[in-house]
Design a protein around this motif. Sequence first.
Motif, PDB file in Angstrom:
ATOM      1  N   SER A   1       5.219   3.947   2.048  1.00 12.37           N
ATOM      2  CA  SER A   1       4.867   2.873   1.115  1.00 12.37           C
ATOM      3  C   SER A   1       4.250   1.695   1.860  1.00 12.37           C
ATOM      4  O   SER A   1       4.378   1.589   3.085  1.00 12.37           O
ATOM      5  N   PRO A   2       3.571   0.798   1.157  1.00 13.50           N
ATOM      6  CA  PRO A   2       3.017  -0.393   1.804  1.00 13.50           C
ATOM      7  C   PRO A   2       4.054  -1.183   2.595  1.00 13.50           C
ATOM      8  O   PRO A   2       3.738  -1.757   3.640  1.00 13.50           O
ATOM      9  N   SER A   3       5.294  -1.193   2.143  1.00 13.87           N
ATOM     10  CA  SER A   3       6.332  -1.943   2.859  1.00 13.87           C
ATOM     11  C   SER A   3       6.592  -1.366   4.242  1.00 13.87           C
ATOM     12  O   SER A   3       6.901  -2.101   5.186  1.00 13.87           O
TER      13      SER A   3
ATOM     14  N   ILE B   1      -4.408  -3.176  -0.044  1.00 10.12           N
ATOM     15  CA  ILE B   1      -3.745  -2.191  -0.893  1.00 10.12           C
ATOM     16  C   ILE B   1      -4.714  -1.665  -1.947  1.00 10.12           C
ATOM     17  O   ILE B   1      -5.371  -2.446  -2.638  1.00 10.12           O
TER      18      ILE B   1
ATOM     19  N   VAL C   1      -3.805   0.870   2.569  1.00 12.98           N
ATOM     20  CA  VAL C   1      -2.740   1.729   2.057  1.00 12.98           C
ATOM     21  C   VAL C   1      -2.870   1.868   0.543  1.00 12.98           C
ATOM     22  O   VAL C   1      -3.457   1.009  -0.128  1.00 12.98           O
TER      23      VAL C   1
ATOM     24  N   SER D   1      -3.125   4.275   5.887  1.00 13.43           N
ATOM     25  CA  SER D   1      -1.771   4.835   5.761  1.00 13.43           C
ATOM     26  C   SER D   1      -1.309   5.424   7.090  1.00 13.43           C
ATOM     27  O   SER D   1      -0.957   6.597   7.172  1.00 13.43           O
TER      28      SER D   1
ATOM     29  N   ASP E   1      -0.895   1.991  -3.057  1.00 14.12           N
ATOM     30  CA  ASP E   1       0.386   1.484  -3.554  1.00 14.12           C
ATOM     31  C   ASP E   1       1.253   2.575  -4.175  1.00 14.12           C
ATOM     32  O   ASP E   1       2.423   2.347  -4.489  1.00 14.12           O
ATOM     33  N   ALA E   2       0.678   3.793  -4.336  1.00 16.56           N
ATOM     34  CA  ALA E   2       1.447   4.915  -4.865  1.00 16.56           C
ATOM     35  C   ALA E   2       1.673   5.984  -3.794  1.00 16.56           C
ATOM     36  O   ALA E   2       1.889   7.159  -4.113  1.00 16.56           O
ATOM     37  N   ASP E   3       1.636   5.578  -2.533  1.00 12.85           N
ATOM     38  CA  ASP E   3       1.834   6.503  -1.417  1.00 12.85           C
ATOM     39  C   ASP E   3       3.297   6.928  -1.369  1.00 12.85           C
ATOM     40  O   ASP E   3       4.185   6.116  -1.103  1.00 12.85           O
ATOM     41  N   ALA E   4       3.563   8.216  -1.589  1.00 13.95           N
ATOM     42  CA  ALA E   4       4.927   8.735  -1.581  1.00 13.95           C
ATOM     43  C   ALA E   4       5.395   9.106  -0.180  1.00 13.95           C
ATOM     44  O   ALA E   4       6.569   9.410   0.027  1.00 13.95           O
TER      45      ALA E   4
ATOM     46  N   GLY F   1      -2.598   7.431  -3.544  1.00 14.31           N
ATOM     47  CA  GLY F   1      -1.511   7.983  -2.762  1.00 14.31           C
ATOM     48  C   GLY F   1      -1.826   7.978  -1.277  1.00 14.31           C
ATOM     49  O   GLY F   1      -2.477   7.064  -0.772  1.00 14.31           O
ATOM     50  N   HIS F   2      -1.389   9.029  -0.591  1.00 16.45           N
ATOM     51  CA  HIS F   2      -1.501   9.073   0.866  1.00 16.45           C
ATOM     52  C   HIS F   2      -2.880   9.504   1.355  1.00 16.45           C
ATOM     53  O   HIS F   2      -3.296   9.127   2.446  1.00 16.45           O
TER      54      HIS F   2
END
Length: 253
Positions: free
Chosen positions: A202-204, A222, A194, A108, A196-199, A227-228
């Motif tokens: 995000s992966p994008s 992923i 990363v 991340s 997929d629930a990183d606030a 999260g982060h």
Amino acid sequence: MPDTDSFLNNPVFVCLHYWAGSAREWDQVAAELAPEFKCLAPDLGGFGVAAVPKGGHSIEAYTDSIAALIAEKQLTSFILVGHSMGGKIALNLAARHPAGLRGLVLLSPSPPTPEPMTDEDRTASLRAYGNATAALGTFTHITARPVSTEIRVQIIEDNLRSRREAWDAWLLHGSRENITGHMCDIQVPCTILVGDADAVMSPSVHGLETLPYLPEGTHLEIISGAGHLLPYEAPQEVAALLRKFGRRVETPR
């Protein structure tokens, strides 16, 4: 698994922590990797128990301090692992072609471009310094998987013991630095991990802001439901991915 003698050829993971964190975030990952791989996890200047860095809080200054540590420890084979803020520092160091570097793993990461952060969020983070209620709110916001009470207390404690100078410098300057001009110099295998629930990012974001600057063939992995704070939320999965990467780039005999 490789035999015991082959462990001598394995690179050391040099692990750099996130902003407002400390080296303690790597404890569970290091335990999972032992004894096959060793981890060197320093506190970055102004965080954890580390003093404010003599050279300041720029990406270059932090990079210099990690390069000096690697030289001091006489590491001849190592993999840089950078999480969030530590990811940007790891990117910058990898671009210098340090002797013995075998690969780069980013968790991340803060991208080589200016980190995407609104002025409102930046101001809120600046005002949150030293505030225990805000630290708890940050913990809740940036984690997605449950962690133990002990780990939660540790994360909040690290947040609150950050030095003000380091806290502000990252928000106002370090996170905004653009180091993309150096990224073409990275020539070692790379991987991005990363949640997929990183606030936070995000992966994008990583797909757009970091992946295009890394060598061809770099993977974006992923971790579902995380999260982060990957080393805290998914230590076994992080360690498994690091182990796989480490075996792939281990020092030739």
